[in-house]
Design a protein around this motif. Structure first.
Motif, PDB file in Angstrom:
ATOM      1  N   GLN A   4       0.857  -1.185   0.000  1.00 47.52           N
ATOM      2  CA  GLN A   4       0.000   0.000   0.000  1.00 47.52           C
ATOM      3  C   GLN A   4       0.888   1.228   0.000  1.00 47.52           C
ATOM      4  O   GLN A   4       1.928   1.260   0.642  1.00 47.52           O
ATOM      5  CB  GLN A   4      -0.883   0.037   1.243  1.00 47.52           C
ATOM      6  N   ARG A   5       0.439   2.228  -0.725  1.00 47.17           N
ATOM      7  CA  ARG A   5       1.188   3.488  -0.741  1.00 47.17           C
ATOM      8  C   ARG A   5       0.913   4.262   0.534  1.00 47.17           C
ATOM      9  O   ARG A   5      -0.194   4.259   1.052  1.00 47.17           O
ATOM     10  CB  ARG A   5       0.772   4.350  -1.932  1.00 47.17           C
ATOM     11  N   VAL A   6       1.919   4.938   0.990  1.00 48.57           N
ATOM     12  CA  VAL A   6       1.787   5.776   2.172  1.00 48.57           C
ATOM     13  C   VAL A   6       2.014   7.208   1.715  1.00 48.57           C
ATOM     14  O   VAL A   6       3.033   7.522   1.108  1.00 48.57           O
ATOM     15  CB  VAL A   6       2.819   5.373   3.247  1.00 48.57           C
ATOM     16  N   HIS A   7       1.033   8.079   1.998  1.00 48.81           N
ATOM     17  CA  HIS A   7       1.106   9.492   1.593  1.00 48.81           C
ATOM     18  C   HIS A   7       1.433  10.331   2.817  1.00 48.81           C
ATOM     19  O   HIS A   7       0.858  10.143   3.874  1.00 48.81           O
ATOM     20  CB  HIS A   7      -0.228   9.955   1.009  1.00 48.81           C
ATOM     21  N   ASP A   8       2.348  11.260   2.647  1.00 47.33           N
ATOM     22  CA  ASP A   8       2.694  12.176   3.722  1.00 47.33           C
ATOM     23  C   ASP A   8       1.954  13.482   3.458  1.00 47.33           C
ATOM     24  O   ASP A   8       2.232  14.181   2.493  1.00 47.33           O
ATOM     25  CB  ASP A   8       4.211  12.413   3.752  1.00 47.33           C
ATOM     26  N   SER A  17      -6.433   4.505   1.112  1.00 44.78           N
ATOM     27  CA  SER A  17      -6.963   5.278   0.002  1.00 44.78           C
ATOM     28  C   SER A  17      -6.224   6.606  -0.166  1.00 44.78           C
ATOM     29  O   SER A  17      -5.929   7.280   0.812  1.00 44.78           O
ATOM     30  CB  SER A  17      -8.447   5.556   0.257  1.00 44.78           C
ATOM     31  N   PRO A  18      -5.963   6.978  -1.423  1.00 44.07           N
ATOM     32  CA  PRO A  18      -5.333   8.288  -1.647  1.00 44.07           C
ATOM     33  C   PRO A  18      -6.232   9.434  -1.173  1.00 44.07           C
ATOM     34  O   PRO A  18      -5.758  10.502  -0.839  1.00 44.07           O
ATOM     35  CB  PRO A  18      -5.141   8.370  -3.162  1.00 44.07           C
ATOM     36  N   ASP A  19      -7.546   9.185  -1.108  1.00 42.30           N
ATOM     37  CA  ASP A  19      -8.478  10.226  -0.669  1.00 42.30           C
ATOM     38  C   ASP A  19      -8.395  10.482   0.835  1.00 42.30           C
ATOM     39  O   ASP A  19      -8.841  11.522   1.305  1.00 42.30           O
ATOM     40  CB  ASP A  19      -9.912   9.847  -1.033  1.00 42.30           C
ATOM     41  N   ALA A  20      -7.844   9.538   1.581  1.00 42.76           N
ATOM     42  CA  ALA A  20      -7.764   9.702   3.035  1.00 42.76           C
ATOM     43  C   ALA A  20      -6.961  10.946   3.397  1.00 42.76           C
ATOM     44  O   ALA A  20      -7.296  11.654   4.336  1.00 42.76           O
ATOM     45  CB  ALA A  20      -7.155   8.464   3.680  1.00 42.76           C
ATOM     46  N   GLY A  21      -5.901  11.215   2.674  1.00 42.90           N
ATOM     47  CA  GLY A  21      -5.095  12.413   2.930  1.00 42.90           C
ATOM     48  C   GLY A  21      -5.882  13.681   2.679  1.00 42.90           C
ATOM     49  O   GLY A  21      -5.826  14.628   3.458  1.00 42.90           O
ATOM     50  N   TRP A  22      -6.651  13.707   1.616  1.00 42.14           N
ATOM     51  CA  TRP A  22      -7.460  14.874   1.288  1.00 42.14           C
ATOM     52  C   TRP A  22      -8.568  15.059   2.312  1.00 42.14           C
ATOM     53  O   TRP A  22      -8.868  16.183   2.710  1.00 42.14           O
ATOM     54  CB  TRP A  22      -8.063  14.746  -0.119  1.00 42.14           C
TER      55      TRP A  22
END
Length: 83
Positions: A4-8, A17-22
């Motif tokens: 899974q990708r981890v977004h900072d 989900s990429p939307d979790a950061g937003w």
């Protein structure tokens, strides 16, 4: 297995989900907006109270500057000083 990708985002690490950061950023912005709205309301209240106080002070000064009132005040002051 796929990783899974981890977004900072703003120091927070969002997994999944990429939307979790937003979503987190939007929640943070909403909280900041609510705080700013409360601060603005407090400022508006303070400005209103100050305007009322200044209005009362100006009204009192106008009353004291009316010719009849000023004459009475000057007469009272002269008597008090023995003039």
């Amino acid at each position: 297995m796929a990783r899974q990708r981890v977004h900072d985002v703003g120091g927070d690490r969002a997994h999944g989900s990429p939307d979790a950061g937003w979503e987190r950023r939007v929640e943070t912005l909403e909280a900041r907006m609510e705080h700013l709205e409360r601060e603005l309301e407090g400022l508006q209240d303070a400005v209103y109270r100050q305007a009322i106080l200044e209005g009362e002070n100006i009204g009192e000064l106008r009353r004291r500057m009316e010719p009849d009132q000023m004459a009475r005040d000057l007469d009272r002051d002269a008597r008090k000083r023995g003039l």
